[in-house]
Design an enzyme around this catalytic site. Structure first.
Site, short mmCIF file in Angstrom:
data_model
loop_
_atom_site.label_atom_id
_atom_site.label_comp_id
_atom_site.label_asym_id
_atom_site.label_seq_id
_atom_site.Cartn_x
_atom_site.Cartn_y
_atom_site.Cartn_z
N GLY A 144 0.84 -1.19 0.00
CA GLY A 144 0.00 0.00 0.00
C GLY A 144 0.88 1.24 0.00
N HIS A 148 2.80 26.93 -19.86
CA HIS A 148 3.70 26.12 -20.69
C HIS A 148 5.12 26.67 -20.53
CE1 HIS A 148 5.30 23.99 -24.21
NE2 HIS A 148 5.85 25.15 -24.56
#
Length: 467
Positions: free
Chosen positions: A179, A445
């Site tokens: 996990g 960007h």
């Protein structure tokens, strides 16, 4: 006997957030904590482990600098004492901050163990008695689950509570449990140079996450040299006379192998702590798994009016995460103050694994969405399809699960820094946005989060860089 509007038993994230919010709303609050305020998350879990994982990221960065970027750098050694001193300083400063917040808010902190003596009364182990005018909040947290015959000793066999505090760095580690906790500790030890074997009984790592997340995560861990064994079970362990362990592990195909390691880390989940709380005295009982279930999830109130539960004592759908506990604490405090509030939307609670690579997700997996009979549309966008993903060079992916012609049901990320990218998706899922709603917003960007924007552009029929 001392009276207060609210008595909170347990000073972890759920308990102290309840206390702070209740005090801010004008209620008198007594917070009873037998250890240190901040609980497991601050002292043994979230904060110290993420501090150590940051150090591991720095070590990995030196390797990347040498191998990808032509920087002649090497890690000569890790000064364990210096590393742990920095970790402990971060924990100590956070601890002082929590104490200061509670003091400033006027919360009375009582350092003692507490038990219920009735639906509105509490007694501490030093003989003090308190009554609650409005209600009692149970926030006693959880502890690591242990296995019979594998009692932790803090050195050879450890749990997540003591793994970071065991002496020194082992040369090899066997991690039992794939996990989030097991994966994080496997990742940390590998970064620090240990040979790591990760054993998970389910057929894939982080089995509660989307199957594609599991696949990408396992691929990334294996690429780093971690021996990942999913669908495998521990058959037996022998502590070796000279130190370390030898474990028998049955693989997915039935084959049994013998594995040796200096340290065995047991990370097979956590169990609620109700020892000594005397739930029966207030007319309550834990369920078969040890949880105290609410009768009303919109108020997190138990079948006994005025007694509420937050944090790791709650059964699913509460995820047992610190940030969910904060939300639960706010809800209960506002409920006790008579302030109307919305129930916790557990579907919109993000889930993060801080390994390398990281995983982050919010909402439904693809399988869950299909089980709920949604007409599902899915889009995946590799992080390396955008320029910043190429710069990082660690792979990864964005996966969006949406209802055809409808809202976004889930977002699942794997790759570098995705723990810092999931907040946007939390809002998308929580506000039931549709892909077209997200596609209208411009992502910077070049960034990694640009890949999230591109995934939604494609779903909205406006894709640029995804064919």
């Amino acid at each position: 006997m001392t009276s207060a509007d609210v008595i909170v038993i347990g000073g972890g994230t759920g308990g102290y957030s309840t206390a702070l919010r209740a005090a801010a709303l004008g209620l008198t609050v007594v917070l009873v904590e037998r250890d240190k305020v901040g609980g497991t998350c601050l002292h043994r879990g979230c904060i110290p482990s993420k501090a150590m994982l940051h150090a591991a990221e720095l070590v990995d960065g030196i390797g990347e600098a040498r191998e990808r970027w032509g920087v002649a750098a090497h890690v000569d050694a890790v000064d364990w004492a210096a590393l742990t001193a920095t970790r402990d300083d971060i924990v100590a400063r956070n601890h002082k901050g929590v104490q200061a917040h509670l003091e400033h808010a006027g919360v009375r902190v009582v350092h003692a163990a507490a038990r219920l003596t009735g639906p509105r009364s509490v007694r501490t182990d030093d003989g003090r008695e308190f009554t609650a005018v409005r209600g009692i909040v149970l926030a006693t947290g959880s502890r690591p689950r242990t296995l019979s015959g594998l009692e932790p000793d803090g050195h050879t066999v450890v749990t997540s509570d003591d793994a970071l505090f065991a002496p020194g760095l082992p040369g090899s580690v066997l991690v039992l449990g794939g996990g989030a906790i097991g994966v994080e500790y496997a990742s940390f030890h590998r970064s620090m140079g240990a040979a790591v074997t990760l054993v998970e009984a389910a057929d894939r790592l982080v089995p509660l996450e989307d199957a594609d997340v599991s696949r990408h995560l396992a691929r990334g861990l294996k690429k780093r040299g971690i021996d990942v064994r999913a669908g495998a079970r521990l058959e037996g362990v022998v502590r070796l006379p000279g130190g370390g362990v030898r474990a028998s592990v049955r693989g997915a195909r039935g084959d049994v192998v013998e594995l040796e390691a200096e340290r065995l880390l047991v990370a097979v989940g956590r169990v609620p702590v109700t020892d000594g709380l005397d739930l029966a005295a207030a007319g309550l009982a834990a369920d078969a798994r040890g949880f105290v279930a609410p009768a009303d999830w919109s108020r997190l109130e138990t079948p006994v009016p005025g007694i509420h539960v937050v944090g790791d004592l709650l059964p699913p759908p509460s995820p047992g995460l610190a940030h969910a506990s904060f939300a639960e604490g706010l809800l209960v405090a506002e409920t006790l103050a008579g302030v109307a509030g919305a129930p916790v939307d557990y579907t919109a609670v993000p889930r993060v694994t801080y390994s390398a690579p990281q995983t982050a997700a919010v909402g439904l997996t693809e399988a869950q969405a299909r089980e709920l009979s949604y007409d599902v549309v899915v889009n995946t966008m590799p992080l390396t399809a955008v320029a910043k993903g190429m710069v990082h060079g660690q792979g990864g992916t964005v996966k969006v699960v949406a209802e055809r012609g409808g809202r976004v049901l889930g977002v699942h990320l794997v790759g570098p820094h995705v723990s810092e990218m999931i907040a946007e998706s939390q809002l998308i899922v929580g506000w039931e946005a549709e892909p077209g709603d997200v596609a209208r917003h411009v992502h910077a960007h070049p960034t990694l989060s640009e890949a999230v924007g591109e995934a939604f552009l494609s779903l909205a029929g406006r894709g640029l860089h995804q064919q």
